[in-house]
Design an enzyme around this catalytic site. Structure first.
Site, PDB file in Angstrom:
ATOM      1  N   SER A 186      94.710 -22.064   6.671  1.00  0.00           N
ATOM      2  CA  SER A 186      93.358 -22.055   7.238  1.00  0.00           C
ATOM      3  C   SER A 186      93.275 -23.027   8.413  1.00  0.00           C
ATOM      4  CB  SER A 186      92.330 -22.466   6.180  1.00  0.00           C
ATOM      5  OG  SER A 186      92.317 -21.549   5.134  1.00  0.00           O
ATOM      6  N   ARG A 246     103.647 -21.905  -0.518  1.00  0.00           N
ATOM      7  CA  ARG A 246     104.256 -21.168   0.592  1.00  0.00           C
ATOM      8  C   ARG A 246     105.670 -21.664   0.879  1.00  0.00           C
ATOM      9  NH1 ARG A 246      99.233 -22.846   4.115  1.00  0.00           N
ATOM     10  NH2 ARG A 246      99.791 -24.636   2.844  1.00  0.00           N
ATOM     11  N   LYS A 260      84.608 -33.581   3.453  1.00  0.00           N
ATOM     12  CA  LYS A 260      85.250 -32.785   4.502  1.00  0.00           C
ATOM     13  C   LYS A 260      84.218 -32.244   5.475  1.00  0.00           C
ATOM     14  CE  LYS A 260      89.676 -30.915   2.928  1.00  0.00           C
ATOM     15  NZ  LYS A 260      90.400 -29.664   2.628  1.00  0.00           N
ATOM     16  N   HIS A 287      95.603 -16.089   1.332  1.00  0.00           N
ATOM     17  CA  HIS A 287      94.766 -16.243   0.130  1.00  0.00           C
ATOM     18  C   HIS A 287      94.526 -14.885  -0.519  1.00  0.00           C
ATOM     19  CE1 HIS A 287      92.925 -19.840   2.452  1.00  0.00           C
ATOM     20  NE2 HIS A 287      93.630 -20.356   1.467  1.00  0.00           N
TER      21      HIS A 287
HETATM   22  O1  PNS Z   1      92.496 -25.510  -0.555  1.00  0.00           O
HETATM   23  P1  PNS Z   1      92.728 -26.952  -0.912  1.00  0.00           P
HETATM   24  O2  PNS Z   1      91.861 -27.838  -0.038  1.00  0.00           O
HETATM   25  O3  PNS Z   1      94.180 -27.328  -0.867  1.00  0.00           O
HETATM   26  O4  PNS Z   1      92.229 -27.143  -2.455  1.00  0.00           O
HETATM   27  C1  PNS Z   1      92.302 -28.391  -3.086  1.00  0.00           C
HETATM   28  C2  PNS Z   1      91.576 -28.360  -4.459  1.00  0.00           C
HETATM   29  C3  PNS Z   1      90.168 -27.824  -4.296  1.00  0.00           C
HETATM   30  C4  PNS Z   1      92.343 -27.463  -5.395  1.00  0.00           C
HETATM   31  C5  PNS Z   1      91.565 -29.825  -5.011  1.00  0.00           C
HETATM   32  O5  PNS Z   1      91.121 -30.685  -4.015  1.00  0.00           O
HETATM   33  C6  PNS Z   1      90.679 -29.985  -6.247  1.00  0.00           C
HETATM   34  O6  PNS Z   1      90.956 -29.449  -7.287  1.00  0.00           O
HETATM   35  N1  PNS Z   1      89.571 -30.745  -6.102  1.00  0.00           N
HETATM   36  C7  PNS Z   1      88.595 -30.966  -7.144  1.00  0.00           C
HETATM   37  C8  PNS Z   1      88.536 -32.426  -7.582  1.00  0.00           C
HETATM   38  C9  PNS Z   1      89.634 -32.731  -8.584  1.00  0.00           C
HETATM   39  O7  PNS Z   1      89.698 -32.177  -9.660  1.00  0.00           O
HETATM   40  N2  PNS Z   1      90.537 -33.632  -8.165  1.00  0.00           N
HETATM   41  C10 PNS Z   1      91.688 -34.026  -8.941  1.00  0.00           C
HETATM   42  C11 PNS Z   1      92.848 -33.078  -8.648  1.00  0.00           C
HETATM   43  S1  PNS Z   1      94.302 -33.556  -9.472  1.00  0.00           S
END
Ligand code: PNS
Length: 161
Positions: free
Chosen positions: A131, A93, A44, A20
């Protein structure tokens, strides 16, 4: 015309890894302002609380004056509007990340066509890093030195002791 480009780097960051951090450094060089934002996700069960994750992110990003740390809930596209950001930064990645990232990017574009997702690759040394694996290795007594910043390593150790 001079433009000020704000990008959001959203994620769970549970905890932040050198992968990150590598992306944050790359993003800070390209965008005028980079907001690293932790998702408040009640579904979560994180290892670190949002407050702990924000503290760690703030500590390890101090060196970049154009990087700030924040939290968000609800839709990312709505949050981007509130922050006047036009770019979402995400890391890729390996090919295995691509499908999930493509789905999210296209769904976000469907909801807000003015929002652009930019993908960047971390250094090759971090392509295996996540993570989830850091948490697992640490919880099972393995060594995560070199995978996360020292402050994070210390907090991880304190969690599993
Ligand atoms: O580190 P992560 O868990 O892969 O991040 C995922 C994240 C936070 C980018 C994604 O879950 C997100 O944007 N969530 C917010 C809710 C939202 O907008 N959902 C629709 C996504 S298309």
């Amino acid at each position: 015309m001079a433009r000020h480009v704000t990008a959001i780097y959203p994620g769970s960051f549970d905890p932040i890894t050198y992968g990150h951090l590598d992306l944050i450094e790359r993003g800070s060089k390209i965008f005028d302002h980079l907001i690293v934002s932790v998702l408040l996700n009640p579904d979560k069960q994180p290892l670190f609380s949002v407050q702990e994750r924000v503290e760690m992110l703030t500590e390890v990003t101090q060196q970049w004056s154009n990087v700030s740390v924040d939290t968000f809930d609800g839709l990312l596209v709505d949050y981007a509007v509130r922050k006047q950001a036009h770019v979402i930064l995400r890391g890729i990645r390996a090919i295995s990340d691509y499908e999930y990232e493509l789905q999210m990017a296209l769904m976000n574009r469907k909801m807000d066509s003015s929002l652009e997702t930019v993908f960047m690759m971390p250094a090759v040394a971090y392509t295996f890093l996540s993570s989830r694996l850091v948490r697992e290795v640490c919880q099972l007594g393995g060594n995560v030195k070199g995978l996360v910043p020292p402050q994070v390593e210390e907090r991880l150790r304190a969690k599993v002791e």
